[in-house]
Design a protein around this motif. Structure first.
Motif, short mmCIF file in Angstrom:
data_model
loop_
_atom_site.label_atom_id
_atom_site.label_comp_id
_atom_site.label_asym_id
_atom_site.label_seq_id
_atom_site.Cartn_x
_atom_site.Cartn_y
_atom_site.Cartn_z
N LEU A 51 0.83 -1.20 0.00
CA LEU A 51 0.00 0.00 0.00
C LEU A 51 0.87 1.26 0.00
CD1 LEU A 51 -2.65 -1.18 2.62
CD2 LEU A 51 -2.94 -1.04 0.13
N MET A 52 1.95 1.25 0.76
CA MET A 52 2.82 2.41 0.80
C MET A 52 3.53 2.61 -0.54
SD MET A 52 2.65 4.26 3.48
CE MET A 52 4.11 5.24 3.14
N ARG A 53 3.92 1.51 -1.20
CA ARG A 53 4.58 1.66 -2.50
C ARG A 53 3.62 2.25 -3.53
NH1 ARG A 53 7.15 -3.45 -1.32
NH2 ARG A 53 5.72 -4.59 -2.69
N VAL A 54 2.36 1.81 -3.50
CA VAL A 54 1.37 2.36 -4.43
C VAL A 54 1.16 3.85 -4.15
CG1 VAL A 54 -1.05 2.29 -5.15
CG2 VAL A 54 0.21 0.16 -4.79
N PHE A 55 1.04 4.19 -2.88
CA PHE A 55 0.85 5.60 -2.51
C PHE A 55 2.03 6.44 -2.95
CE2 PHE A 55 1.46 9.16 0.36
CZ PHE A 55 0.22 9.76 0.34
N ALA A 56 3.26 5.91 -2.72
CA ALA A 56 4.45 6.67 -3.07
C ALA A 56 4.57 6.88 -4.57
CB ALA A 56 5.69 5.95 -2.54
N ARG A 57 4.18 5.87 -5.32
CA ARG A 57 4.35 5.92 -6.76
C ARG A 57 3.27 6.75 -7.44
NH1 ARG A 57 4.30 0.91 -7.43
NH2 ARG A 57 2.17 0.64 -8.18
N LEU A 58 2.05 6.75 -6.88
CA LEU A 58 0.90 7.29 -7.61
C LEU A 58 0.14 8.36 -6.83
CD1 LEU A 58 -0.48 3.90 -8.98
CD2 LEU A 58 0.80 5.61 -10.26
N GLY A 59 0.81 9.02 -5.89
CA GLY A 59 0.13 10.03 -5.09
C GLY A 59 -0.72 10.97 -5.92
N GLY A 60 -1.97 11.17 -5.52
CA GLY A 60 -2.89 12.04 -6.24
C GLY A 60 -3.77 11.34 -7.25
N THR A 61 -3.57 10.03 -7.47
CA THR A 61 -4.38 9.28 -8.42
C THR A 61 -5.43 8.45 -7.69
OG1 THR A 61 -2.98 7.31 -8.41
CG2 THR A 61 -2.36 9.10 -9.92
N PHE A 62 -6.34 7.85 -8.48
CA PHE A 62 -7.37 6.99 -7.89
C PHE A 62 -6.75 5.80 -7.17
CE2 PHE A 62 -10.06 3.18 -8.33
CZ PHE A 62 -11.16 3.59 -7.60
N SER A 63 -5.74 5.19 -7.78
CA SER A 63 -5.11 4.02 -7.14
C SER A 63 -4.47 4.41 -5.82
CB SER A 63 -4.07 3.40 -8.09
OG SER A 63 -4.70 2.81 -9.20
N ALA A 64 -3.82 5.58 -5.77
CA ALA A 64 -3.21 6.02 -4.52
C ALA A 64 -4.28 6.28 -3.46
CB ALA A 64 -2.38 7.28 -4.77
N TYR B 246 7.27 11.21 8.69
CA TYR B 246 6.91 12.09 7.58
C TYR B 246 6.56 13.53 7.94
CZ TYR B 246 6.61 7.71 4.97
OH TYR B 246 6.89 6.51 4.38
N ALA B 247 6.50 13.88 9.20
CA ALA B 247 6.08 15.24 9.56
C ALA B 247 6.97 16.31 8.94
CB ALA B 247 6.05 15.39 11.08
N ASP B 248 8.23 16.00 8.72
CA ASP B 248 9.17 16.97 8.15
C ASP B 248 9.64 16.56 6.76
OD1 ASP B 248 9.35 18.79 10.46
OD2 ASP B 248 10.23 17.05 11.46
N HIS B 249 8.88 15.71 6.11
CA HIS B 249 9.26 15.25 4.77
C HIS B 249 9.21 16.43 3.79
CE1 HIS B 249 9.24 12.89 1.04
NE2 HIS B 249 9.64 11.86 1.76
N PRO B 250 10.13 16.47 2.83
CA PRO B 250 10.11 17.60 1.88
C PRO B 250 8.90 17.61 0.95
CG PRO B 250 11.80 15.96 1.29
CD PRO B 250 11.32 15.62 2.66
N ASP B 251 8.22 16.48 0.82
CA ASP B 251 7.04 16.39 -0.04
C ASP B 251 5.78 16.50 0.81
OD1 ASP B 251 4.93 15.63 -1.70
OD2 ASP B 251 6.08 14.11 -2.74
N GLY B 252 4.95 17.48 0.50
CA GLY B 252 3.74 17.70 1.29
C GLY B 252 2.77 16.54 1.26
N THR B 253 2.79 15.74 0.18
CA THR B 253 1.93 14.57 0.11
C THR B 253 2.24 13.61 1.25
OG1 THR B 253 1.78 14.75 -2.29
CG2 THR B 253 1.24 12.62 -1.34
N TYR B 254 3.53 13.52 1.62
CA TYR B 254 3.92 12.65 2.73
C TYR B 254 3.67 13.33 4.08
CZ TYR B 254 6.08 9.33 -0.43
OH TYR B 254 6.29 8.38 -1.39
N ARG B 255 3.86 14.64 4.14
CA ARG B 255 3.59 15.31 5.41
C ARG B 255 2.14 15.12 5.82
NH1 ARG B 255 6.67 19.26 2.79
NH2 ARG B 255 4.90 20.66 2.51
N ARG B 256 1.26 15.06 4.82
CA ARG B 256 -0.15 14.83 5.12
C ARG B 256 -0.37 13.51 5.86
NH1 ARG B 256 -3.85 12.33 1.73
NH2 ARG B 256 -2.44 12.55 -0.04
#
Length: 462
Positions: A349-362, A380-390
């Motif tokens: 699930l994490m690999r799918v999220f990381a690869r496809l953030g913002g898509t239906f599959s993610a 992830y609170a300080d991750h440079p990508d806001g998708t992960y900070r969320r």
């Protein structure tokens, strides 16, 4: 209504802590031709008083939204069967529009379906026949209906129809009904198949599934007629299968490579190509066997990418096959597991999220019951990508201070996720309610005080 107020109102409609009196006030809204927010009309567990308000709402759009609610009980929606608007009855007849495969819809009571099937408005009858939510027993019951359109749909229940009903459908006065029935019967009757092969509208389907005699198969090969369909036919003689396995047409070779009777050595000796995004949805013997352990084992352990991908669509994969497919380095397999299987491993699930953030599959991966929660704040609170900070907001250990910090994040999705979280300090929650891009999220926050909820309704003119 001012868009800003509508945004906060939409959030309130989703708020699980909205008290019944305020819910009733929201559901009764009908100002300026508007109707209540859809999320209010389609909430889970609506009290009887709320259902009554919706059923009597003067705006048909409100009743339509309720008719198509995936969260309402079928018996509640069924009370719209006598609605004066044919648009409402048609919405009821078709049912909820479901895009997430994990969401299941219970069918309407059959007595209601019978009434809708004989509705005086053709749009209602058509909507019912096109509904994906009909009970199999009701589909079978349409075999003797006076409407040819209903009889045509009844053939979907061919395998459970009594012999007398099958015979009647094969001899139906309507040619479309006869054709639909014959396309099921041809799987076991070579004569019916031969007749369908003379029908341009049915030939390709008959070649794909019908019981073939050698002469017809040889003729199709000689004329190169619908060869990809022919290559799938389960009754195709073995020597013709061999000839098609080296056909110059790549689509024909691919179809042969997916045949159920081939062993792995023979299958992988065929020169075929699989597209990066092909999912194997058309492998019929696998679609028919997604709940069959032996079929799933043959597909999941195959070296053929499309068979593995087709198997990954099954929610019935046993644990060992699930683990096997989870280790396959194929993004399509991972996507399908995250969508369809209830026990997909967290790392997939994490690999799918990381690869496809913002898509239906993610989104399907992130909303999966097994998507990880613990430890996300630290990671992830300080991750440079806001998708992960969320993701940090999902962590049960995230502190109110962290949630407040994330509510000011540069990434909008992260700010909105924090504004929804009940750990957000009250002073910031009240502030977020007046920030246009956060108003909807803050309105949905279950920690919002009741007086603030009432104030949202007041400001929106509800």
């Amino acid at each position: 209504m001012v868009a800003f107020h509508a945004s906060a109102l939409d959030g309130l409609a989703r708020n699980p802590a909205l008290p019944t009196p305020l819910l009733l006030r929201l559901l009764g809204f009908e100002g300026d031709g508007d109707c209540p927010p859809r999320d209010a009309l389609q909430r889970a567990g609506l009290p009887e008083s709320a259902v009554g308000v919706i059923l009597a709402h003067p705006n048909a759009r409100a009743r339509i939204d309720f008719a198509m609610s995936v969260r309402a009980e079928p018996a509640q929606r069924a009370r719209l069967a006598d609605d004066p608007s044919p648009k409402v009855r048609a919405a009821l007849a078709y049912g909820p529009e479901v895009h997430a495969p994990r969401t299941k819809v219970a069918p309407l009571p059959e007595a209601i379906c019978v009434r809708l099937l004989d509705d005086p408005d053709p749009s209602v009858r058509s909507a019912l026949l096109n509904s994906p939510h009909l009970a199999p027993s009701f589909v079978a019951s349409m075999a003797t209906h006076h409407s040819s359109a209903a009889r045509r749909e009844a053939v979907r229940a061919w395998e459970v129809l009594p012999p007398g009903d099958r015979s009647a459908l094969l001899a139906d006065p309507d040619p479309e009904v006869r054709r639909a029935a014959a396309l099921w019967e041809c799987r076991r009757d070579a004569q019916v198949t031969a007749e369908l092969l003379r029908d341009p509208k049915a030939a390709a389907k008959a070649l794909r599934r019908g019981l073939l005699v050698r002469a017809d198969a040889e003729r199709c090969v000689a004329e190169r007629t619908h060869l990809p369909a022919l290559a799938e036919n389960p009754s195709l003689p073995a020597d013709i299968v061999e000839r098609l396995s080296v056909d110059p047409d790549e689509s024909v070779r691919l179809a042969v490579s997916l045949r159920s009777e081939l062993d792995e050595t023979r299958r992988m000796a065929i020169d075929f190509t699989v597209g990066d995004f092909d999912r194997g949805d058309g492998v019929q013997w696998l679609r028919d066997g997604l709940a069959d352990p032996e079929v799933l084992r043959r597909a999941a352990t195959s070296a053929h990418p499309l068979l593995r991908r087709a198997a990954a669509r099954s929610p019935h994969l046993p644990p060992d096959l699930l683990r096997l497919l989870a280790r396959v380095e194929d993004p399509v397999v991972e996507n399908l597991l995250s969508i369809h299987h209830p026990d997909t491993p967290e790392e997939v699930l994490m690999r799918v999220f990381a690869r496809l953030g913002g898509t239906f599959s993610a989104w399907m991966a992130e909303t999966h019951p097994r998507f990880p929660r613990e430890g996300l704040a630290a990671r992830y609170a300080d991750h440079p990508d806001g998708t992960y900070r969320r993701l940090a907001v999902r962590d049960p250990a995230a502190t109110p201070a962290l949630i407040e910090r994330l509510s000011y994040d540069p990434e909008l999705w992260t700010r909105q996720a924090a504004a929804c979280d009940p750990r957000l300090p009250l002073h910031r929650l009240r502030e977020a309610l007046h920030v246009p891009e956060l108003a909807s999220s803050a309105g949905a926050n279950p920690a919002l005080p009741e007086e603030e909820m009432a104030a949202v309704l007041d400001r929106a003119g509800v």
